[in-house]
Every structure is written in structure tokens, then in C-alpha cells.
Design a protein around this motif. Structure first.
Motif, PDB file in Angstrom:
ATOM      1  N   LEU A 126      -3.614   9.111 -10.171  1.00 41.86           N
ATOM      2  CA  LEU A 126      -4.884   8.921  -9.707  1.00 41.86           C
ATOM      3  C   LEU A 126      -5.062   7.530  -9.548  1.00 41.86           C
ATOM      4  O   LEU A 126      -5.733   6.931  -8.436  1.00 41.86           O
ATOM      5  N   SER A 127      -4.646   6.648 -10.453  1.00 45.88           N
ATOM      6  CA  SER A 127      -4.640   5.156 -10.262  1.00 45.88           C
ATOM      7  C   SER A 127      -4.134   4.439  -9.131  1.00 45.88           C
ATOM      8  O   SER A 127      -4.551   3.811  -8.357  1.00 45.88           O
ATOM      9  N   LEU A 128      -3.060   4.982  -8.973  1.00 42.06           N
ATOM     10  CA  LEU A 128      -2.184   4.670  -7.751  1.00 42.06           C
ATOM     11  C   LEU A 128      -2.638   5.221  -6.414  1.00 42.06           C
ATOM     12  O   LEU A 128      -2.485   4.368  -5.330  1.00 42.06           O
ATOM     13  N   ARG A 134       0.902  -1.177   0.000  1.00 39.05           N
ATOM     14  CA  ARG A 134      -0.185  -0.054   0.025  1.00 39.05           C
ATOM     15  C   ARG A 134       0.956   1.314  -0.037  1.00 39.05           C
ATOM     16  O   ARG A 134       0.622   2.198  -0.794  1.00 39.05           O
ATOM     17  N   GLU A 135       1.949   1.392   0.813  1.00 39.08           N
ATOM     18  CA  GLU A 135       2.770   2.540   0.831  1.00 39.08           C
ATOM     19  C   GLU A 135       3.529   2.754  -0.515  1.00 39.08           C
ATOM     20  O   GLU A 135       3.845   3.745  -0.797  1.00 39.08           O
ATOM     21  N   ILE A 187      -1.985   8.382   5.031  1.00 38.20           N
ATOM     22  CA  ILE A 187      -1.964   8.052   3.434  1.00 38.20           C
ATOM     23  C   ILE A 187      -3.333   8.207   2.953  1.00 38.20           C
ATOM     24  O   ILE A 187      -3.419   8.943   1.718  1.00 38.20           O
ATOM     25  N   THR A 188      -4.614   7.911   3.269  1.00 37.22           N
ATOM     26  CA  THR A 188      -5.689   8.098   2.759  1.00 37.22           C
ATOM     27  C   THR A 188      -5.871   9.540   2.768  1.00 37.22           C
ATOM     28  O   THR A 188      -6.531   9.993   1.487  1.00 37.22           O
ATOM     29  N   LYS A 208      -5.616   4.164  -1.086  1.00 31.62           N
ATOM     30  CA  LYS A 208      -6.965   4.672   0.043  1.00 31.62           C
ATOM     31  C   LYS A 208      -7.475   3.459   0.699  1.00 31.62           C
ATOM     32  O   LYS A 208      -7.642   2.399   0.010  1.00 31.62           O
ATOM     33  N   THR A 209      -7.729   3.606   1.858  1.00 35.98           N
ATOM     34  CA  THR A 209      -8.531   2.571   2.569  1.00 35.98           C
ATOM     35  C   THR A 209      -9.743   3.289   3.229  1.00 35.98           C
ATOM     36  O   THR A 209      -9.803   4.657   3.346  1.00 35.98           O
TER      37      THR A 209
END
Length: 317
Positions: free
Chosen positions: A238-240, A218-219, A252-253, A245-246
Motif C-alpha cells: 500500500l505504501s509503495l 515512479r515505476e 500505473i495509477t 499513483k498520480t
């Protein structure tokens, strides 16, 4: 007369020999103290007194031999240890928390931290200036210069990555390996160097990479997404970032959403960006006060946009 001159010259020679013997003694003492300090750091037993002793010995060494590059490197090294005492740590969590922000935001408003970083830079630079060739701690000194340069913000991240991105990591002291990866990741991301980020992530997956910063999948998406954003590859970003996001409103989100909304604004889809920010802001209990400010900025730049927030009230809150 001739005898007097001879005795004078002999006295000068002896004084010179004594001077160099004393300087050598200081050099050996400083090197032993450095190694002891590193061992204490490894065991987690490094105390304030140990750091102060190291700094005092390094300073005395530079006073007794004011043109020895190693002396000034050791002063810079001793000052580096002070950063940990000031709460500044170059670890995984601090890197993820401050990706996308400025280095000064990471350092905070401490005047002591600012002056310490300045002193690290100038002592490391003096060490390099006095050196006619690479000395034993050359790569370690380059890491301290990298740290100082990042703090000063005079050179662009692209330039810093070019100057410091190819240090021989095998020659770095253990306590500076994480700092190096931290600084390189931070600057490579700001430089929008997607290939460089991929290379860094590969390094952290190497079985021989024992100490330092490691990234979860995720990171990795988050890191690569921010890198593409700074490279202005908005579709790839945008894709990455959406993959990063969670439902957990962590940093991070939050940063992914803010960056996504900013991309919408840059693509003339500002209302979509405002809607996204509003939803996150309200569902997260209005915790991030920067979001109303960002929405206000969007609305000033693109008149006619709408928001369900009371921006005056939200700023006060």
C-alpha cells in the motif's frame, strides 16, 4: 568379392565425408545469416524477407544435420523474430502495461502467436536435449526456453526465476537482452520476490547496462509495490503503490488503485475498497469495465456492501 566390399566401404566413406562437408557448409551459412539478421535488427532495417530467409536456412540446416543442437536453436531464434511481425514486443512500455496481468493477456488471442511460442519452446528444448555440452548460443537458447516456459504457464514463477534467473547476461545476444530482463521482471514480480526485484532494478541502473529496460523512480515504486502485494506484504504494498499513483489516470495509477482496493477487501475493509474504485471509475469516465465486475465480486463475497453504481447498466456500457 573382397574387392567389391572394399569399394563399397570406400563409397560409404566418401558419401559420409560429403555429407559432413555439406552439413558444415549449412552450419557456416546459417551462422552468417544469423549475424546478418542481428545487424539488420540493430540498424532497424530488418524486413519480413530477411526473417523468412533466416528461417528457411535454419530449417535446411536441421534437415541436413538432424542431431545438431545449434540447428534447432537457430530455428527457435528465427521463430522469435516472427513475434515482432505479430506485434509482440518485449520493451519497457509493454512490461509496464502488463505487470499484474497474465502472460496470455499480453500475447492476446492470436492463434499464430500461440503456435509460434510453442514452436520456439520445443525447438529450443530439442536443441538443449541434443547437446552433450554447452554450445555457443547456450545462454541465448536458455532465454528462448524461458520465454516458452513463461508462455506455457506449467511452472510457477518462483520456479522459473530459480531456473533462469542467473544467466550470464554478458553472453546474451543484443536482441535477447531486453527479452531476458522483461521475462525476469515479469516472473520475479509474480513470484513476490521483493529482493529479486530490488536486484533487477539495480541491474538496470548499472552504467554497463546499455541496452534494455530502464525504470523511472515512479515505476520502481509500482514494481516493488506489486511485488510486495504478491508476497502478501500488504502494508508495504500500500505504501509503495500510493507513491506510484498520480492524478494522471494511466495504467500505473489504475492498477495501483485496483490493487489497493483489492488489499482493502482482503483486510475486511471491502466498503473502503468499493468507495475507492467507484471514485476512480466515475472520475475517469467509466472507461475500465473491469471495475464494476470487481465491485460485484466484492459484494458477492461480502454481503451487505453498498455501491452507488448501477452495476447492470455499467456492465452493458
Amino acid at each position: 568379392m573382397v574387392l567389391a566390399l572394399s569399394l563399397s566401404a570406400l563409397g560409404f566413406t566418401y558419401r559420409k565425408e560429403i555429407y559432413f562437408l555439406f552439413a558444415k557448409d549449412q552450419s557456416v551459412r546459417a551462422e552468417k545469416t544469423k549475424e546478418k539478421t542481428i545487424e539488420l535488427w540493430k540498424s532497424g532495417n530488418l524486413k519480413e524477407k530477411d526473417i523468412e530467409d533466416f528461417q528457411s536456412i535454419a530449417t535446411t540446416y536441421s534437415e541436413k544435420d538432424p542431431t545438431d543442437p545449434i540447428a534447432f536453436h537457430l530455428i527457435a531464434r528465427s521463430l522469435y523474430w516472427n513475434l515482432n511481425r505479430l506485434g509482440i514486443q518485449f520493451d519497457h512500455d509493454s512490461l509496464i502495461l502488463h505487470l499484474g496481468s497474465s502472460f496470455r493477456e499480453f500475447i492476446g488471442s492470436s492463434v499464430l502467436a500461440e503456435s509460434t511460442l510453442d514452436s520456439i519452446f520445443w525447438n529450443a528444448r530439442t536443441a538443449e536435449a541434443y547437446s552433450s555440452s554447452q554450445f555457443s548460443d547456450w545462454e541465448n537458447n536458455r532465454v528462448l526456453l524461458f520465454l516458452g516456459e513463461t508462455h506455457r504457464g506449467v511452472k510457477r514463477p518462483q520456479v522459473l526465476v530459480g531456473e533462469y534467473g542467473n544467466l550470464d547476461r554478458s553472453k546474451l545476444s543484443l536482441e535477447l537482452q531486453s527479452v531476458y530482463i522483461w521475462l525476469l521482471t515479469f516472473n520475479t514480480m509474480l513470484a513476490g520476490d521483493a529482493a529479486g526485484l530490488d536486484h533487477l532494478i539495480t541491474i538496470t541502473k548499472d552504467p554497463n547496462y546499455k541496452i534494455g529496460i530502464h525504470f523511472s523512480p515512479r515505476e520502481e515504486n509500482f514494481l516493488r509495490g506489486l511485488g510486495k502485494y504478491y508476497k502478501k506484504d500488504y502494508v508495504g504494498a500500500l505504501s509503495l503503490l500510493r507513491q506510484a499513483k498520480t492524478n494522471n489516470p494511466d495504467r500505473i495509477t489504475e492498477t495501483s488503485i485496483i490493487t489497493e482496493a483489492t488489499i482493502f477487501h482482503l483486510q475486511n475493509l471491502s466498503q473502503k475498497g468499493i468507495d475507492l474504485l467507484e471514485e476512480f471509475y466515475l472520475s475517469n469516465g467509466k472507461k475500465n469495465t473491469d471495475i464494476p465486475i470487481l465491485i460485484t465480486k466484492f459484494m458477492k463475497e461480502k454481503p451487505g456492501l453498498k455501491t452507488k453504481l448501477d452495476l447492470t447498466l455499467d456492465k452493458k456500457e
